[in-house]
Design a protein around this motif. Structure first.
Motif, mmCIF file in Angstrom:
data_model
loop_
_atom_site.group_PDB
_atom_site.id
_atom_site.type_symbol
_atom_site.label_atom_id
_atom_site.label_comp_id
_atom_site.label_asym_id
_atom_site.label_seq_id
_atom_site.Cartn_x
_atom_site.Cartn_y
_atom_site.Cartn_z
ATOM 1 N N LEU A 109 -2.405 8.053 50.205
ATOM 2 C CA LEU A 109 -2.235 7.347 48.839
ATOM 3 C C LEU A 109 -2.838 8.196 47.719
ATOM 4 C CD1 LEU A 109 -1.487 4.732 47.665
ATOM 5 C CD2 LEU A 109 -3.835 3.925 47.631
ATOM 6 N N VAL A 110 -2.370 8.462 46.806
ATOM 7 C CA VAL A 110 -2.603 9.287 45.605
ATOM 8 C C VAL A 110 -2.310 8.524 44.147
ATOM 9 C CG1 VAL A 110 -2.358 11.348 44.160
ATOM 10 C CG2 VAL A 110 -1.706 11.492 46.759
ATOM 11 N N ARG A 111 -3.659 8.473 43.513
ATOM 12 C CA ARG A 111 -3.435 7.663 42.036
ATOM 13 C C ARG A 111 -3.614 8.624 41.096
ATOM 14 N NH1 ARG A 111 -6.513 4.111 43.483
ATOM 15 N NH2 ARG A 111 -5.192 2.338 43.762
ATOM 16 N N ASP A 112 -2.941 8.812 40.165
ATOM 17 C CA ASP A 112 -2.694 9.791 39.075
ATOM 18 C C ASP A 112 -3.455 10.993 39.421
ATOM 19 O OD1 ASP A 112 -1.936 7.563 37.369
ATOM 20 O OD2 ASP A 112 -3.953 6.940 37.041
ATOM 21 N N GLY A 113 -2.777 11.570 40.561
ATOM 22 C CA GLY A 113 -3.193 12.946 41.023
ATOM 23 C C GLY A 113 -4.434 13.015 42.084
ATOM 24 N N GLN A 114 -4.829 11.850 42.209
ATOM 25 C CA GLN A 114 -6.445 11.673 42.855
ATOM 26 C C GLN A 114 -5.963 11.244 44.308
ATOM 27 O OE1 GLN A 114 -9.432 12.986 41.910
ATOM 28 N NE2 GLN A 114 -8.035 14.226 39.973
ATOM 29 N N PRO A 115 -6.356 12.068 45.225
ATOM 30 C CA PRO A 115 -6.048 11.508 46.634
ATOM 31 C C PRO A 115 -7.064 10.748 46.906
ATOM 32 C CG PRO A 115 -7.017 13.719 46.929
ATOM 33 C CD PRO A 115 -6.906 13.205 45.292
ATOM 34 N N LEU A 116 -6.597 9.231 47.687
ATOM 35 C CA LEU A 116 -7.591 8.329 48.323
ATOM 36 C C LEU A 116 -8.178 8.802 49.624
ATOM 37 C CD1 LEU A 116 -8.594 6.139 46.270
ATOM 38 C CD2 LEU A 116 -6.378 7.008 45.946
ATOM 39 N N LEU A 117 -9.495 8.716 50.172
ATOM 40 C CA LEU A 117 -9.721 9.009 51.455
ATOM 41 C C LEU A 117 -9.300 10.496 51.885
ATOM 42 C CD1 LEU A 117 -8.956 5.639 53.446
ATOM 43 C CD2 LEU A 117 -11.106 6.092 51.906
ATOM 44 N N TRP A 118 -9.154 11.173 51.073
ATOM 45 C CA TRP A 118 -8.924 12.594 51.268
ATOM 46 C C TRP A 118 -9.671 13.272 52.360
ATOM 47 C CZ3 TRP A 118 -4.639 15.067 51.054
ATOM 48 C CH2 TRP A 118 -4.594 16.572 50.875
ATOM 49 N N ASP A 119 -10.997 13.201 52.478
ATOM 50 C CA ASP A 119 -11.869 13.755 53.347
ATOM 51 C C ASP A 119 -11.341 13.310 54.813
ATOM 52 O OD1 ASP A 119 -12.963 15.567 51.685
ATOM 53 O OD2 ASP A 119 -15.062 14.160 51.427
ATOM 54 N N GLN A 120 -11.163 11.984 54.887
ATOM 55 C CA GLN A 120 -10.834 11.423 56.157
ATOM 56 C C GLN A 120 -9.214 11.886 56.540
ATOM 57 O OE1 GLN A 120 -12.524 9.612 58.212
ATOM 58 N NE2 GLN A 120 -14.036 8.275 56.981
ATOM 59 N N HIS A 121 -8.652 11.985 55.763
ATOM 60 C CA HIS A 121 -7.288 12.662 56.295
ATOM 61 C C HIS A 121 -7.429 14.043 56.523
ATOM 62 C CE1 HIS A 121 -4.494 9.419 54.899
ATOM 63 N NE2 HIS A 121 -5.083 9.273 53.907
ATOM 64 N N MET A 122 -8.285 14.740 55.996
ATOM 65 C CA MET A 122 -8.276 16.137 56.224
ATOM 66 C C MET A 122 -9.099 16.297 57.649
ATOM 67 S SD MET A 122 -6.554 18.022 54.013
ATOM 68 C CE MET A 122 -5.554 16.567 54.201
ATOM 69 N N THR A 123 -10.022 15.353 57.723
ATOM 70 C CA THR A 123 -10.729 15.371 58.970
ATOM 71 C C THR A 123 -9.838 15.204 60.158
ATOM 72 O OG1 THR A 123 -12.645 14.557 58.023
ATOM 73 C CG2 THR A 123 -12.637 14.389 60.374
ATOM 74 N N ARG A 124 -8.916 14.140 59.977
ATOM 75 C CA ARG A 124 -8.155 13.803 61.204
ATOM 76 C C ARG A 124 -7.081 15.041 61.472
ATOM 77 N NH1 ARG A 124 -4.810 8.399 60.626
ATOM 78 N NH2 ARG A 124 -3.852 9.669 58.997
ATOM 79 N N LEU A 125 -6.490 15.589 60.310
ATOM 80 C CA LEU A 125 -5.408 16.785 60.399
ATOM 81 C C LEU A 125 -6.305 17.792 61.113
ATOM 82 C CD1 LEU A 125 -2.719 17.533 59.145
ATOM 83 C CD2 LEU A 125 -3.914 18.774 57.305
ATOM 84 N N ALA A 126 -7.610 18.127 60.806
ATOM 85 C CA ALA A 126 -8.250 19.256 61.699
ATOM 86 C C ALA A 126 -8.442 19.084 62.929
ATOM 87 C CB ALA A 126 -9.700 19.587 60.842
ATOM 88 N N ARG A 127 -8.748 17.649 63.146
ATOM 89 C CA ARG A 127 -9.118 17.351 64.712
ATOM 90 C C ARG A 127 -7.684 17.418 65.262
ATOM 91 N NH1 ARG A 127 -8.604 12.491 67.578
ATOM 92 N NH2 ARG A 127 -8.828 13.122 69.702
ATOM 93 N N GLY A 128 -6.527 17.047 64.785
ATOM 94 C CA GLY A 128 -5.316 17.455 65.412
ATOM 95 C C GLY A 128 -4.774 18.938 65.694
ATOM 96 N N GLY A 165 0.480 7.995 38.113
ATOM 97 C CA GLY A 165 0.824 6.764 39.042
ATOM 98 C C GLY A 165 0.342 6.600 40.228
ATOM 99 N N LEU A 166 0.960 5.708 41.128
ATOM 100 C CA LEU A 166 0.693 5.310 42.474
ATOM 101 C C LEU A 166 1.729 6.189 43.290
ATOM 102 C CD1 LEU A 166 -1.892 4.089 43.517
ATOM 103 C CD2 LEU A 166 -0.344 2.023 44.024
ATOM 104 N N TRP A 177 5.675 19.340 52.279
ATOM 105 C CA TRP A 177 5.214 17.835 51.861
ATOM 106 C C TRP A 177 6.067 17.552 50.803
ATOM 107 C CZ3 TRP A 177 3.597 22.848 50.314
ATOM 108 C CH2 TRP A 177 3.953 23.166 48.802
ATOM 109 N N GLN A 178 6.124 16.130 50.745
ATOM 110 C CA GLN A 178 7.012 15.383 49.930
ATOM 111 C C GLN A 178 6.099 14.271 49.215
ATOM 112 O OE1 GLN A 178 9.266 13.279 53.509
ATOM 113 N NE2 GLN A 178 10.441 13.692 51.667
ATOM 114 N N VAL A 179 6.647 13.849 47.794
ATOM 115 C CA VAL A 179 5.736 12.940 47.223
ATOM 116 C C VAL A 179 7.001 11.847 46.904
ATOM 117 C CG1 VAL A 179 4.734 12.210 44.950
ATOM 118 C CG2 VAL A 179 4.332 14.560 45.923
ATOM 119 N N MET A 180 6.512 10.489 47.093
ATOM 120 C CA MET A 180 7.290 9.367 47.008
ATOM 121 C C MET A 180 6.670 8.380 46.025
ATOM 122 S SD MET A 180 8.084 9.060 51.061
ATOM 123 C CE MET A 180 6.762 10.145 51.359
#
Lengths: 275, 275
Positions: free
Chosen positions: B30-49, B73-74, B102-105
């Protein structure tokens, strides 16, 4: 279907569900001089996959045209059929427009493995149980990738896999057969695993029982084979545990050759080997 | 990494292992006005993967540049990271060159579901057990697709999944939480399931026990929620069995709102709803 233009023929878009979710199927077909081997078995499995996943199979005419494009000699035709794009998240679109892609690769089998047999190990990974997908050649193959990554020794031809309940299933890319007290057996694939096309054809040609068996059955068998429709039949000369310790060795004898000959006859591969 | 040219940016080649085997990972941010939410958690999971699958993570700099491209926007930033091309069959290449796409929706959440709660059913499908892949957001998602295809009624927001041993895991695209005798619980995800980023953040913010639980726990709970980092928190208003019979209903009350407020605060979503 309209023929896609290059480079589309060799690419899929990012929103393809085959990429996004592994929502699709594949077939790897041996083609000799433009003639596919076990083509009906490949098409039967593909059709069953489409039925289970719930999207339409391309017309048989369209599929039948593919092997002829493989060119002379021994080739592999790999076809990938995905559900296409669309849907909302995991929810498939109400009406799917599947995407068919294919590529052709040169191929050389491994006659030394036919003749001398192979060394195989047990894998540590255990396959998850998913009866809905059992037997299908779908695109969710991370378990096979992780199992195959367990070893790098080129002398190890393949790894044997059990499911999470401990029953024998297959190897990472071949089906398992063995002879026990003179009788041919192969694992029942109702919980997981890929039901190979050569396996299907052998079940039709020979008296083989599909059984639930524990892995210790292999070391006690008179003969064990790995088979698939591309490589043919590799007799097991040695079976190792997951740590590399030897569990059993087999001289390659007459029982091995008979089974191999039946299979190789179906693929147009050699049937006689000097003992 | 060199920036791929269009149309490569939105396509992957047929030999990409993400397509061929689901050999890759994804994140839906989820990205709001260019700012990602829970970005560190997403990166942590990606790294573990990446660690589990055994290929390198792109540089954090390269990844950190993506959310800013999402526009105002959202938005949803979906990134797909595959092992790239190469290897021999299932065997990964000795040195992987992962492919990042990547893609943005555009995205709109569903405030009525936040406010009134949702109706959810049990799925018939049971998830296969695969501890090696448990928690990861990998590309092998056929089980989720088949589970989601079990119903088409738009009033059913999601379906609850157990594993093949009968333990609760998740819903098709969200994590499960419930309150039992005043205590918060969520399924332990050591056998299968996706460990959501909002789930991870809630475990860090609240006293929640990760437990093995049978599905009947839900009907007896004081409150049940479905959560993910995109949709936020949907309280359960009604739970059905796989045949559509009602197992339990809940008035959405104070306990629901407190948990929801903690989660929504993390995502910048509304925290107050008229009762």
């Amino acid at each position: 279907m309209s023929v896609p233009r290059a480079p589309e023929r060799q690419w899929v878009p990012l929103d393809d569900r085959g990429l996004a979710y592994g929502d699709g199927l594949f077939e790897t077909v041996l083609v000799r001089d433009g003639q596919p081997l076990l083509w009906d078995q490949h098409m039967t499995r593909l059709a069953r996959g489409c039925q289970v996943l719930g999207f339409p199979l391309p017309s048989r005419d369209e599929l039948d045209r593919l092997p002829g494009q493989a060119g002379p000699g021994l080739r592999i035709l790999k076809l990938i059929l995905t559900r296409g794009s669309g849907g909302r998240g995991y929810l498939p679109p109400a009406s799917s427009l599947p995407r068919l892609r294919w590529q052709v690769m040169a191929f050389s089998p491994q006659p030394l493995r036919w003749r001398d047999g192979v060394r195989v190990r047990h894998c540590r990974l255990r396959l998850g149980i998913q009866p809905l997908l059992a037997g299908l050649k779908h695109l969710n193959r991370l378990e096979n990738v992780l199992a195959r990554a367990e070893w790098s020794d080129p002398d190890l031809a393949d790894g044997v896999l059990c499911n999470s309940d401990g029953w024998l299933v297959e190897s990472t890319c071949m089906n398992l057969f063995w002879q026990r007290e003179g009788r041919l057996e192969t694992p029942l694939l109702d919980d997981c695993g890929v039901a190979g096309t050569l396996r299907a054809e052998l079940l039709a040609h020979l008296a083989v029982s599909e059984v639930k068996a524990t892995p210790d059955v292999l070391a006690g068998a008179e003969a064990v084979w790995l088979v698939n429709s591309v490589q043919g039949v590799w007799p097991l000369a040695r079976l190792d545990d997951a740590e590399g310790g030897s569990l059993a060795t087999w001289p390659i004898g007459r029982a091995h050759r008979h089974f191999q000959a039946v299979a190789h006859d179906l693929l147009g591969y050699p049937v006689g080997f000097a003992e």
